[in-house]
Design an enzyme around this catalytic site. Structure first.
Site, PDB file in Angstrom:
ATOM      1  N   GLY A   1       0.844  -1.194   0.000  1.00 40.44           N
ATOM      2  CA  GLY A   1       0.000   0.000   0.000  1.00 40.44           C
ATOM      3  C   GLY A   1       0.877   1.241   0.000  1.00 40.44           C
ATOM      4  O   GLY A   1       2.043   1.189  -0.422  1.00 40.44           O
TER       5      GLY A   1
ATOM      6  N   ARG B   1       0.583  -4.402  12.337  1.00 38.41           N
ATOM      7  CA  ARG B   1      -0.224  -4.752  13.501  1.00 38.41           C
ATOM      8  C   ARG B   1       0.199  -6.129  13.996  1.00 38.41           C
ATOM      9  O   ARG B   1       0.481  -7.018  13.179  1.00 38.41           O
ATOM     10  CB  ARG B   1      -1.715  -4.798  13.138  1.00 38.41           C
ATOM     11  CG  ARG B   1      -2.361  -3.426  12.924  1.00 38.41           C
ATOM     12  CD  ARG B   1      -2.497  -2.654  14.230  1.00 38.41           C
ATOM     13  NE  ARG B   1      -3.218  -1.400  14.081  1.00 38.41           N
ATOM     14  CZ  ARG B   1      -2.639  -0.228  13.820  1.00 38.41           C
ATOM     15  NH1 ARG B   1      -1.335  -0.173  13.610  1.00 38.41           N
ATOM     16  NH2 ARG B   1      -3.351   0.875  13.738  1.00 38.41           N
TER      17      ARG B   1
ATOM     18  N   GLU C   1      -0.869  -5.011  23.115  1.00 40.73           N
ATOM     19  CA  GLU C   1       0.017  -3.895  23.515  1.00 40.73           C
ATOM     20  C   GLU C   1      -0.618  -3.091  24.655  1.00 40.73           C
ATOM     21  O   GLU C   1      -1.852  -2.944  24.657  1.00 40.73           O
ATOM     22  CB  GLU C   1       0.220  -2.960  22.314  1.00 40.73           C
ATOM     23  CG  GLU C   1       0.995  -3.585  21.165  1.00 40.73           C
ATOM     24  CD  GLU C   1       1.006  -2.670  19.928  1.00 40.73           C
ATOM     25  OE1 GLU C   1       1.382  -3.153  18.830  1.00 40.73           O
ATOM     26  OE2 GLU C   1       0.631  -1.485  20.063  1.00 40.73           O
TER      27      GLU C   1
ATOM     28  N   HIS D   1       5.761   0.337  19.439  1.00 38.57           N
ATOM     29  CA  HIS D   1       4.825   0.919  18.468  1.00 38.57           C
ATOM     30  C   HIS D   1       5.205   2.357  18.153  1.00 38.57           C
ATOM     31  O   HIS D   1       4.440   3.301  18.374  1.00 38.57           O
ATOM     32  CB  HIS D   1       3.377   0.835  19.006  1.00 38.57           C
ATOM     33  CG  HIS D   1       2.328   0.918  17.923  1.00 38.57           C
ATOM     34  ND1 HIS D   1       1.160   0.204  17.947  1.00 38.57           N
ATOM     35  CD2 HIS D   1       2.273   1.638  16.770  1.00 38.57           C
ATOM     36  CE1 HIS D   1       0.428   0.477  16.897  1.00 38.57           C
ATOM     37  NE2 HIS D   1       1.086   1.358  16.158  1.00 38.57           N
TER      38      HIS D   1
ATOM     39  N   GLY E   1       6.134   3.479  15.058  1.00 43.97           N
ATOM     40  CA  GLY E   1       6.080   3.772  13.617  1.00 43.97           C
ATOM     41  C   GLY E   1       5.916   5.252  13.284  1.00 43.97           C
ATOM     42  O   GLY E   1       6.699   5.833  12.541  1.00 43.97           O
TER      43      GLY E   1
END
Ligand code: 8YV
Length: 308
Positions: free
Chosen positions: A147, A225, A254, A272, A274
């Site tokens: 994507g 994810r 998480e 996490h 990102g």
């Protein structure tokens, strides 16, 4: 002033705008005063937080759920679609940050940078050289999910002299080789990068069979994810060296991740991160807010999530 249900917190510069333009209430406020429900026209939230279905059901005037993040797997989209509620996310503004984190984690994994840092701090360098690691150049990289973010990662990886292939729902006729079968992509790759959307449709896409195909010299990177990877199969593969190693930014449950990860030296763990840069989070939160403004102005969001 329109009433907005706020789930999660936002950078001060966006919170100030929210408070200046809307009456922000929390789920706790709603619990204390159920009468607030009738006047709530929007929900603002973050992609790592659940939007409870029962809360949405109690909001008759709700028109939009605007999330700060590209992921929408924690939003009750089927209910929203039935109610004609717009769901909006924040695509594109975080592509670069997630791609940077992905490549940074991959290089840290292959060159064992966290271990090397600890090695120097422990004074071990005086007595011996740090063991040789492995190069990225020349590797075969398979990307799961081509994507917007997948393409940003691929474009950056091209400069590292790797061979790129990808797997996804469709062959997008891109410059990179498409592989319709994920296990075949894993078998033909030295590195498998997971960057597809979360949700029921992609749950455990990377399972024991795919990990076995990746093999004892293969590396996994997940910046999407935790749900995309069968975590118990991954833990077994890391413990039994069925794969060489992994760099993981996302997990099941998480932030209370499985403590089995902590004992492993062939996995790099990040919390996490990102999109976790000041610049990116500010842009995400601003787009989240601008989606609500556009909806109240025109009934349409700037970046709506297209129905499945
Ligand atoms: C989170 C993410 O939104 O965008 C996503 O889908 O997972 C992250 O950017 C961020 O952690 C929210 O705070």
């Amino acid at each position: 002033m329109k009433r907005v249900l706020q789930i999660g917190d936002f950078p001060p510069e966006v919170q100030d705008q929210l408070d200046a333009e809307f009456r922000c209430v929390s789920v706790d406020d709603l619990e204390r005063d159920p009468g607030l429900a009738d006047g709530i026209h929007a929900i603002v939230t973050r992609s790592n937080l659940v939007v409870p279905e029962d809360v949405v059901e109690r909001l008759p005037a709700l028109g939009i759920i605007s999330t700060c993040g590209v992921g929408y797997d924690l939003i009750p989209r089927a209910l929203a679609a039935r109610r004609g509620i717009v769901v909006a996310n924040t695509p594109d503004v975080l592509n670069a940050a997630v791609a940077e984190l992905c490549i940074g984690s991959l290089l840290a994994l292959l060159r064992r940078l966290p271990q090397a840092d600890r090695y120097v701090r422990a004074g071990q360098w005086q007595s011996a050289h740090f063991p040789l690691a492995t190069s990225l150049a020349g590797k075969r990289v398979g990307i799961v999910g081509m994507g917007r973010i997948g393409k940003e990662i691929a474009r950056r990886l091209e400069t590292f002299g790797v061979a790129l292939s990808y797997h996804g729902r469709t062959d997008q006729k891109l410059a990179w080789r498409y592989e319709a079968d994920l296990a075949t992509l894993a078998r033909d790759a030295d590195i498998l990068i997971v960057v597809a959307p979360g949700g029921a449709g992609t749950k455990h896409l990377v399972d024991a069979r795919v990990l076995a195909a990746l093999g004892p010299r293969g590396y996994l990177v997940n910046v999407a994810r935790g749900s995309l990877v069968d975590e118990q199969a991954l833990l077994a593969a890391l413990e039994q060296r069925t794969i060489a190693g992994a760099a993981l930014d996302v997990f099941d449950n998480e932030p209370d991740i499985d403590p089995r990860f902590f004992a492993l030296d062939n996995v790099m763990l990040t919390p996490h991160l990102g999109s976790a840069t000041h610049e990116t989070r500010a842009a995400m939160a601003q787009l989240m807010l601008d989606n609500v403004r556009a909806y109240f102005r025109s009934g349409r969001a700037l970046t709506p999530v297209e129905p499945d």
